[in-house]
Write a protein that holds these residues in place. Structure first.
Motif, PDB file in Angstrom:
ATOM      1  N   ARG A   1      56.773  32.603 178.685  1.00  0.00           N
ATOM      2  CA  ARG A   1      55.378  33.054 178.652  1.00  0.00           C
ATOM      3  C   ARG A   1      55.353  34.529 178.993  1.00  0.00           C
ATOM      4  O   ARG A   1      56.009  34.972 179.930  1.00  0.00           O
ATOM      5  CB  ARG A   1      54.533  32.291 179.671  1.00  0.00           C
ATOM      6  CG  ARG A   1      53.065  32.724 179.674  1.00  0.00           C
ATOM      7  CD  ARG A   1      52.273  32.134 180.824  1.00  0.00           C
ATOM      8  NE  ARG A   1      52.832  32.392 182.128  1.00  0.00           N
ATOM      9  CZ  ARG A   1      52.668  33.515 182.832  1.00  0.00           C
ATOM     10  NH1 ARG A   1      51.971  34.525 182.336  1.00  0.00           N
ATOM     11  NH2 ARG A   1      53.218  33.660 184.027  1.00  0.00           N
TER      12      ARG A   1
ATOM     13  N   ARG B   1      60.881  27.412 177.346  1.00  0.00           N
ATOM     14  CA  ARG B   1      59.538  27.997 177.482  1.00  0.00           C
ATOM     15  C   ARG B   1      59.619  29.423 178.005  1.00  0.00           C
ATOM     16  O   ARG B   1      60.267  29.684 179.013  1.00  0.00           O
ATOM     17  CB  ARG B   1      58.699  27.159 178.434  1.00  0.00           C
ATOM     18  CG  ARG B   1      57.262  27.615 178.530  1.00  0.00           C
ATOM     19  CD  ARG B   1      56.453  26.633 179.400  1.00  0.00           C
ATOM     20  NE  ARG B   1      55.055  26.766 179.172  1.00  0.00           N
ATOM     21  CZ  ARG B   1      54.291  27.683 179.762  1.00  0.00           C
ATOM     22  NH1 ARG B   1      54.816  28.544 180.593  1.00  0.00           N
ATOM     23  NH2 ARG B   1      53.005  27.741 179.493  1.00  0.00           N
TER      24      ARG B   1
ATOM     25  N   THR C   1      59.804  24.441 167.980  1.00  0.00           N
ATOM     26  CA  THR C   1      59.359  25.534 168.836  1.00  0.00           C
ATOM     27  C   THR C   1      57.935  25.892 168.429  1.00  0.00           C
ATOM     28  O   THR C   1      57.661  26.194 167.268  1.00  0.00           O
ATOM     29  CB  THR C   1      60.264  26.771 168.696  1.00  0.00           C
ATOM     30  OG1 THR C   1      61.603  26.402 169.014  1.00  0.00           O
ATOM     31  CG2 THR C   1      59.811  27.874 169.631  1.00  0.00           C
TER      32      THR C   1
ATOM     33  N   ASP D   1      57.361  27.806 173.263  1.00  0.00           N
ATOM     34  CA  ASP D   1      57.648  26.567 173.981  1.00  0.00           C
ATOM     35  C   ASP D   1      58.474  25.600 173.144  1.00  0.00           C
ATOM     36  O   ASP D   1      58.097  25.276 172.012  1.00  0.00           O
ATOM     37  CB  ASP D   1      56.321  25.911 174.376  1.00  0.00           C
ATOM     38  CG  ASP D   1      56.467  24.911 175.499  1.00  0.00           C
ATOM     39  OD1 ASP D   1      57.515  24.884 176.167  1.00  0.00           O
ATOM     40  OD2 ASP D   1      55.516  24.141 175.714  1.00  0.00           O
TER      41      ASP D   1
ATOM     42  N   VAL E   1      52.963  32.371 174.343  1.00  0.00           N
ATOM     43  CA  VAL E   1      53.835  31.360 174.914  1.00  0.00           C
ATOM     44  C   VAL E   1      54.718  30.822 173.799  1.00  0.00           C
ATOM     45  O   VAL E   1      54.227  30.470 172.720  1.00  0.00           O
ATOM     46  CB  VAL E   1      53.032  30.191 175.542  1.00  0.00           C
ATOM     47  CG1 VAL E   1      53.974  29.104 176.041  1.00  0.00           C
ATOM     48  CG2 VAL E   1      52.138  30.696 176.664  1.00  0.00           C
TER      49      VAL E   1
END
Length: 110
Positions: free
Chosen positions: A68, A66, A2, A20, A18
């Motif tokens: 954001r 993900r 991650t 991800d 973010v």
């Protein structure tokens, strides 16, 4: 792994972040690193929205892992900045305990 990237202004103000990917520490449903990261990130986003009322834009894709979060108005409220600092602290501790192969933080200036 991650990857969490925090985007900050030249004035050291959080602009967005973010998160991800999946940690890959253990099998799906057993991955304590991924679960820990998810709890910290999702709780922070919920607190930013519900407690501080910060104007945020969030999108997520559960399949890719993900999330954001972008702040729509700067500077952040003092409480929001404290929540973001707390998120960074928690994620830094995960990175230290489990290693950068599973959780890696980066900071970029925007």
């Amino acid at each position: 792994m991650t990857q969490i990237t925090f985007y900050k202004t030249s004035a050291d103000e959080y602009e967005s972040f973010v998160c991800d990917g999946h940690a890959g520490f253990a099998d799906y449903g057993q991955d304590i690193v991924c679960a820990s990261i998810s709890v910290l990130v999702i709780n922070t986003i919920n607190a930013l929205d519900d407690i501080t009322g910060e104007a945020i834009d969030v999108d997520a894709d559960e399949d890719t892992g993900r999330i954001r979060c972008r702040f729509m108005k700067l500077p952040l409220k003092e409480t929001s900045r404290a929540l973001m600092d707390s998120l960074v602290l928690g994620l830094t501790q995960i990175e230290k305990q489990y290693g950068k192969n599973y959780c890696k933080l980066t900071f970029e200036e925007v």
